[in-house]
Design a protein around this motif. Structure first.
Motif, short mmCIF file in Angstrom:
data_model
loop_
_atom_site.label_atom_id
_atom_site.label_comp_id
_atom_site.label_asym_id
_atom_site.label_seq_id
_atom_site.Cartn_x
_atom_site.Cartn_y
_atom_site.Cartn_z
N TYR A 296 0.83 -1.21 0.00
CA TYR A 296 0.00 0.00 0.00
C TYR A 296 0.87 1.27 0.00
N CYS A 297 1.74 1.40 0.99
CA CYS A 297 2.54 2.63 1.07
C CYS A 297 3.87 2.51 0.35
N GLU A 298 4.22 1.27 -0.09
CA GLU A 298 5.44 0.99 -0.86
C GLU A 298 6.72 1.32 -0.08
N ARG A 299 6.63 1.31 1.24
CA ARG A 299 7.82 1.51 2.06
C ARG A 299 8.31 0.17 2.60
N GLN A 300 9.63 0.14 2.88
CA GLN A 300 10.23 -1.07 3.44
C GLN A 300 9.65 -1.36 4.82
N GLY A 301 9.41 -2.62 5.09
CA GLY A 301 8.93 -3.01 6.40
C GLY A 301 9.74 -4.15 6.97
N LYS A 302 9.69 -4.28 8.28
CA LYS A 302 10.35 -5.39 8.97
C LYS A 302 9.43 -5.88 10.08
N PHE A 303 9.71 -7.08 10.52
CA PHE A 303 9.02 -7.66 11.67
C PHE A 303 7.56 -7.99 11.31
N TRP A 304 6.59 -7.38 11.95
CA TRP A 304 5.20 -7.81 11.75
C TRP A 304 4.61 -7.27 10.44
N ALA A 305 3.89 -8.15 9.77
CA ALA A 305 3.17 -7.77 8.54
C ALA A 305 1.87 -8.56 8.49
N PHE A 306 0.92 -8.03 7.77
CA PHE A 306 -0.27 -8.79 7.44
C PHE A 306 -0.11 -9.27 6.00
N SER A 307 -0.06 -10.60 5.82
CA SER A 307 0.30 -11.18 4.53
C SER A 307 -0.81 -12.07 4.00
N CYS A 308 -0.82 -12.18 2.70
CA CYS A 308 -1.83 -13.00 2.02
C CYS A 308 -1.23 -14.36 1.66
N ASP A 309 -1.91 -15.43 2.04
CA ASP A 309 -1.47 -16.77 1.68
C ASP A 309 -1.73 -17.09 0.21
N ALA A 310 -2.69 -16.40 -0.40
CA ALA A 310 -3.08 -16.72 -1.78
C ALA A 310 -2.26 -15.98 -2.83
N CYS A 311 -1.72 -14.83 -2.46
CA CYS A 311 -0.93 -14.05 -3.43
C CYS A 311 0.15 -13.27 -2.70
N ASP A 312 1.01 -12.66 -3.45
CA ASP A 312 2.15 -11.95 -2.87
C ASP A 312 1.71 -10.53 -2.48
N TYR A 313 1.15 -10.41 -1.29
CA TYR A 313 0.63 -9.13 -0.83
C TYR A 313 0.94 -8.99 0.65
N ASP A 314 1.52 -7.82 1.02
CA ASP A 314 1.89 -7.54 2.42
C ASP A 314 1.48 -6.13 2.80
N LEU A 315 1.05 -5.98 4.04
CA LEU A 315 0.67 -4.67 4.56
C LEU A 315 1.38 -4.41 5.89
N HIS A 316 1.86 -3.15 6.05
CA HIS A 316 2.26 -2.72 7.37
C HIS A 316 1.04 -2.76 8.29
N PRO A 317 1.21 -3.13 9.56
CA PRO A 317 0.09 -3.06 10.50
C PRO A 317 -0.53 -1.65 10.54
N THR A 318 0.29 -0.61 10.36
CA THR A 318 -0.22 0.76 10.41
C THR A 318 -1.00 1.15 9.16
N CYS A 319 -0.90 0.32 8.09
CA CYS A 319 -1.60 0.62 6.85
C CYS A 319 -2.93 -0.13 6.71
N VAL A 320 -3.27 -0.89 7.74
CA VAL A 320 -4.49 -1.69 7.68
C VAL A 320 -5.74 -0.81 7.79
N GLU A 321 -6.73 -1.06 6.91
CA GLU A 321 -8.05 -0.46 6.98
C GLU A 321 -9.06 -1.60 6.97
N GLU A 322 -9.45 -2.02 8.15
CA GLU A 322 -10.31 -3.20 8.24
C GLU A 322 -11.70 -2.93 7.66
N ALA A 323 -12.19 -3.96 6.98
CA ALA A 323 -13.56 -3.87 6.45
C ALA A 323 -14.55 -3.95 7.60
N SER A 324 -15.60 -3.19 7.51
CA SER A 324 -16.61 -3.18 8.60
C SER A 324 -17.54 -4.38 8.45
#
Length: 318
Positions: free
Chosen positions: A290-318
């Motif tokens: 999402y923000c295209e910045r380097q991250g380390k340690f914790w991430a939210f990742s997709c098992d189905a495709c190559d997708y990673d999010l910083h925890p601070t970039c998460v926008e949870e669906a309601s």
């Protein structure tokens, strides 16, 4: 070198070349004596001394002293210091290595008679005594090695962060495995730290002292001059500057902090920017999609495709 030091030593070359032309070309490069080219004589000598591989070095006339079995390895490791090539001398040299490794004196590791300095990328000289009291990383690497170039970027980032946040408390000294002076000059030109001179044998000595078998490698030496870790590459790769002063306790504190951070995060989320469920993952390094910045340690990742999010970039669906 040993002859110029007045040592009583002579070497006689026994050729295993296939023909006399090859023997002559080979012998032209040697400063010592030879047995004239004779295939039958050479075969007898090879059998007499049980030569099973080459190069092979047979010691003679050592006054009954117990000779080191692996003379080639002994000379490769210690050069002229290996003379008179006995088992006793190897034990003496190993004891010297142990003393340098554990002795708590950075000058004994990095300086030698006739050279009390290391060099900077601009060619300047810095006294080894200036490193006393600092945490020092001995960086074993080479410009020709792609993994070294990748790790250099990580180490530069950590080095600069420590320089700006903690001042002049951490220094790195390159122990080069470059193939020639020109390659060494290119290598150090891209580094903000110091290096052992390329022509100095101390580079090989340090590889032996710390049992460096592969590059890149980073040996961390504490302010007391004693080794903290020989696995500095892994520490920098995982934790960067955050791990300073790189002690076991500092790493345990980081890991405990990361565990607490992970415990405070959900194990999975549904983010509005991605169609699949994202699971909490401990990642060494990644780029946030999402923000295209380097991250380390914790991430939210997709098992189905190559997708990673910083925890601070998460926008949870309601």
């Amino acid at each position: 070198m040993l002859r110029t030091m007045g040592k009583e030593l002579e070497i006689v070359f026994i050729s295993l070349d296939h023909d006399e032309d090859g023997f002559n070309a080979h012998f032209e490069t040697m400063p010592w004596l030879t047995v004239p080219f004779d295939v039958n004589l050479h075969k007898k000598l090879r059998e007499r001394f049980h030569v099973v591989r080459i190069p092979f070095l047979v010691p003679l006339n050592l006054d009954g002293q117990s000779v080191e079995e692996d003379l080639i390895g002994l000379i490769e490791d210690f050069g002229e210091d290996a003379f008179p090539f006995t088992k006793k001398r190897r034990e003496e040299l190993k004891a010297i290595d142990d003393s340098k490794r554990q002795g708590g004196k950075i000058d004994q590791l990095l300086a030698r008679p006739g050279r009390d300095y290391v060099v900077a990328s601009d060619g300047g000289k810095v006294l080894v005594s200036k490193l006393i009291g600092k945490t020092v990383g001995l960086y074993f690497g080479a410009h020709w090695c792609p993994p070294c170039r990748a790790f250099t970027a990580q180490l530069v980032e950590a080095y600069n962060q420590l320089l700006s946040s903690r001042g002049d408390c951490f220094e790195v000294v390159l122990v080069s495995s470059d193939r020639d002076q020109k390659e060494f000059d290119v290598n150090i030109s891209g580094m903000p730290w110091l290096a052992l001179p390329f022509e100095d044998r101390t580079r090989q000595d340090l590889c032996r002292i710390f049992n460096i078998k592969a590059i890149p490698a980073l040996v961390l030496i504490g302010p007391d001059g004693k080794p903290i870790s020989t696995n500095g590459k892994n520490i920098i790769t995982l934790y960067g500057a955050k791990a300073f002063p790189f002690t076991q306790s500092s790493i345990e504190e980081i890991e405990e902090s990361l565990r607490k951070e992970g415990d405070s995060l959900p194990t999975q989320i549904q983010d509005i920017k991605h169609q699949h469920v994202l699971k909490l993952d401990m990642a060494k390094s990644y780029v946030c999609n999402y923000c295209e910045r380097q991250g380390k340690f914790w991430a939210f990742s997709c098992d189905a495709c190559d997708y990673d999010l910083h925890p601070t970039c998460v926008e949870e669906a309601s």
